[in-house]
Every structure is written in C-alpha cells, then in structure tokens.
Scaffold this active site. Structure first.
Site, PDB file in Angstrom:
ATOM      1  N   GLY A 210     -23.774 -10.503  -5.148  1.00 13.59           N
ATOM      2  CA  GLY A 210     -25.106 -10.988  -5.450  1.00 13.59           C
ATOM      3  C   GLY A 210     -25.194 -11.739  -6.767  1.00 13.59           C
ATOM      4  O   GLY A 210     -24.537 -11.406  -7.754  1.00 13.59           O
TER       5      GLY A 210
ATOM      6  N   ALA B 278     -22.934  -6.931  -7.858  1.00 12.64           N
ATOM      7  CA  ALA B 278     -23.170  -7.963  -8.863  1.00 12.64           C
ATOM      8  C   ALA B 278     -21.976  -8.886  -9.022  1.00 12.64           C
ATOM      9  O   ALA B 278     -20.887  -8.453  -9.378  1.00 12.64           O
ATOM     10  CB  ALA B 278     -23.496  -7.309 -10.209  1.00 12.64           C
ATOM     11  N   CYS B 279     -22.190 -10.160  -8.773  1.00 14.26           N
ATOM     12  CA  CYS B 279     -21.127 -11.157  -8.893  1.00 14.26           C
ATOM     13  C   CYS B 279     -20.565 -11.235 -10.303  1.00 14.26           C
ATOM     14  O   CYS B 279     -19.361 -11.355 -10.505  1.00 14.26           O
ATOM     15  CB  CYS B 279     -21.675 -12.523  -8.471  1.00 14.26           C
ATOM     16  SG  CYS B 279     -20.602 -13.936  -8.857  1.00 14.26           S
ATOM     17  N   PHE B 280     -21.451 -11.170 -11.306  1.00 19.44           N
ATOM     18  CA  PHE B 280     -21.023 -11.427 -12.674  1.00 19.44           C
ATOM     19  C   PHE B 280     -20.387 -10.221 -13.355  1.00 19.44           C
ATOM     20  O   PHE B 280     -20.058 -10.276 -14.534  1.00 19.44           O
ATOM     21  CB  PHE B 280     -22.194 -11.967 -13.503  1.00 19.44           C
ATOM     22  CG  PHE B 280     -22.366 -13.448 -13.361  1.00 19.44           C
ATOM     23  CD1 PHE B 280     -21.740 -14.325 -14.234  1.00 19.44           C
ATOM     24  CD2 PHE B 280     -23.127 -13.975 -12.336  1.00 19.44           C
ATOM     25  CE1 PHE B 280     -21.867 -15.694 -14.102  1.00 19.44           C
ATOM     26  CE2 PHE B 280     -23.268 -15.345 -12.184  1.00 19.44           C
ATOM     27  CZ  PHE B 280     -22.632 -16.210 -13.068  1.00 19.44           C
TER      28      PHE B 280
ATOM     29  N   LYS C 265     -17.290 -13.215 -18.080  1.00 11.24           N
ATOM     30  CA  LYS C 265     -17.497 -14.233 -17.044  1.00 11.24           C
ATOM     31  C   LYS C 265     -18.636 -15.176 -17.407  1.00 11.24           C
ATOM     32  O   LYS C 265     -19.728 -14.743 -17.779  1.00 11.24           O
ATOM     33  CB  LYS C 265     -17.784 -13.537 -15.709  1.00 11.24           C
ATOM     34  CG  LYS C 265     -17.883 -14.464 -14.512  1.00 11.24           C
ATOM     35  CD  LYS C 265     -17.858 -13.644 -13.241  1.00 11.24           C
ATOM     36  CE  LYS C 265     -18.019 -14.466 -11.984  1.00 11.24           C
ATOM     37  NZ  LYS C 265     -17.834 -13.659 -10.759  1.00 11.24           N
TER      38      LYS C 265
END
Length: 274
Positions: A90, A151-153, A167
């Site tokens: 996400g 969470a992508c980050f 990131k």
C-alpha cells in the site's frame, strides 16, 4: 528503439503535461490505458506521465489484502481507496508526486524487470541530484518483505531509491505482451502520523524506514519543481528529449471505460486480484 548516441540527435519521447490532478480511479485507469495502447501498437512512443491524486488516496497492490490497511481510517480522513494493476504494498498518495512510464520492450529496455527498474531509477536519481543535490542510491538486494504489514515504504525493494538507508521512492512494474508500465510515488512532505495510522505502525518506525524529498533536499519542494527534476533526469540519463504530448482520444476513452469497469467499482478495490 535504440538509445541516442553522441553522433545522432536525441530520440524524442513523450511527456504528458501539465501535471494532472485527478481521482485515484482515473489515475490508475489512465496508466492501464496507456499500457494497453503500448501493447497494441508497435509504434507506441515511450511516455512519461506525472500526476497528483486529488483527493488524497490510498492505493493497494494488485494482490494485496484489503484488510492489511485501515480502510475505515482512510475514509474518515477523506482519502479515496483504489487498487493498482501493479503489485507491491500500500501507498499513501498524500503530499507526493506520482510518476508513470510506459514503453514497449525495445532498447534500451528489455524483458528484465530488474534492468528496466535500474534504468528508470537511475534517471530519477540523476534528476534529484542535479536539481536538489540529493544523492539517492539503488537498493542492491532483494529484501524479505513482511506479509503482515501492507506499507510499501517500510522496505526498499530491489533497485528502488533510498537516501541514507531510508526509502525515498516506491515503485511497481507490470509487463504485458511486449510492453511495460512502471509507476511510483515520490513523497514530498509526509504526514507520518496519518501514514502510521493507516498501516498500523508507529510514526517513529516509518521515520526510520522512509524519507521525503523535503527532508532529503533540506527545503520545501513543489510538485512542479519535482516534476521538472524527473524530466531532467530522464533527459540526461537516457539521452532522450521529452516532448509535450496530448492524451490521445482513444486512450482517454479506454481509461473512461476502465473506470466504469474496474477502478471506480468497490468490489475491484476490495478483492485482491490473483
């Protein structure tokens, strides 16, 4: 399509301008419509698009579980939810600039996801260095991802950009019958409390894992300036010129159909796609 050399004029690619501010459903539909166009046409010109989600949006990866994020909290904050056609976790599109790039699999691009990631990440990094003095590095390894968090980050993927180990850009790629789409988010100013609430994390954990461009550059950065930096990076790293191009009517029509068929439908957003 060969890359340019010192003995020839730079190759002309397209950039769709100005930066588009639209809903999550439209932005994701338009990315897929451009990918469909690249798949169908051998003469498709590689195309860069820069955009902003209005209102803010929480996007889910293609196979990501809906329950891995706090959808109710997102809606309470006035955020839309949308599911991407690409994979990954996400992303909160709030205070950030999103890029998408669509091209045929032809030089300088190949069937290798890693190689394409590398070229595009290097182009973005070049622009950030030139414009802001930000020195971003490519993640050299393929980290293990925790399926428990959406969470992508939280973790840089292979060849994604990071600064001081944190990131900076989150990207995802999809290949489709001789063409590919890569799109990604560049946070400009992060609301860590909101981000943490949506993903069930602490703000401190996110601050340790990610960085936004304001922090990296040491000053506030506008969407327009960030967009100019990315265009400059593509021009310098890939040896091309980016010429403003309008959105073709048939691509717009395809995107409108995709909004109606997929991206604007709640069941598409709720159900992970296998």
């Amino acid at each position: 399509m060969p890359a340019s050399s010192s003995s020839s004029a730079p190759i002309a690619w397209n950039v769709i301008e100005p930066i588009e501010e639209s809903s999550g459903a439209w932005q994701m539909a338009l990315d897929e419509a451009l990918l469909d166009d690249a798949t169908a046409r051998e003469d498709f010109v590689p195309t860069l698009r820069l955009y902003v989600f209005r209102p803010g949006c929480l996007s889910l990866g293609r196979t990501q579980a809906y329950a891995s994020v706090d959808a109710n909290a997102a809606q309470e904050q006035g955020l839309e939810l949308v599911r991407r056609v690409t994979g990954g976790s996400g992303v909160l599109h709030h205070g950030e600039l999103t890029y998408s790039f669509v091209a045929r699999v032809a030089p300088p691009f190949t069937d290798s996801i890693e190689q394409n990631y590398t070229l595009l990440s290097e182009a973005i990094a070049a622009g950030l260095t030139r414009r802001f003095g930000v020195h971003a590095e490519l993640e050299p390894s393929r980290p293990e991802r925790s399926p428990a968090n959406g969470a992508c980050f939280l973790t840089p993927a292979l060849k994604e950009l990071k600064v001081a180990g944190r990131k900076l850009v989150g990207s995802a790629q999809r290949r489709q019958r001789g063409a590919f789409l890569q799109h990604g988010a560049l946070p400009l100013a992060t609301d860590y409390a909101l981000h943490a609430r949506l993903f069930g994390l602490t703000p401190e954990r996110l601050r340790g894992a990610m960085m936004d461009l304001t922090e990296a550059a040491g000053r506030e950065v506008s969407h327009a300036e960030a967009g100019e930096a990315l265009v400059q990076g593509f021009t310098e790293r890939l040896g091309v010129t980016l010429s403003p191009a309008p959105l073709a009517p048939h691509v717009r029509a395809r995107a409108e159909a995709l909004v109606a068929e997929r991206y604007g439908r709640e069941e598409w957003t709720r159900d992970a796609i296998g």
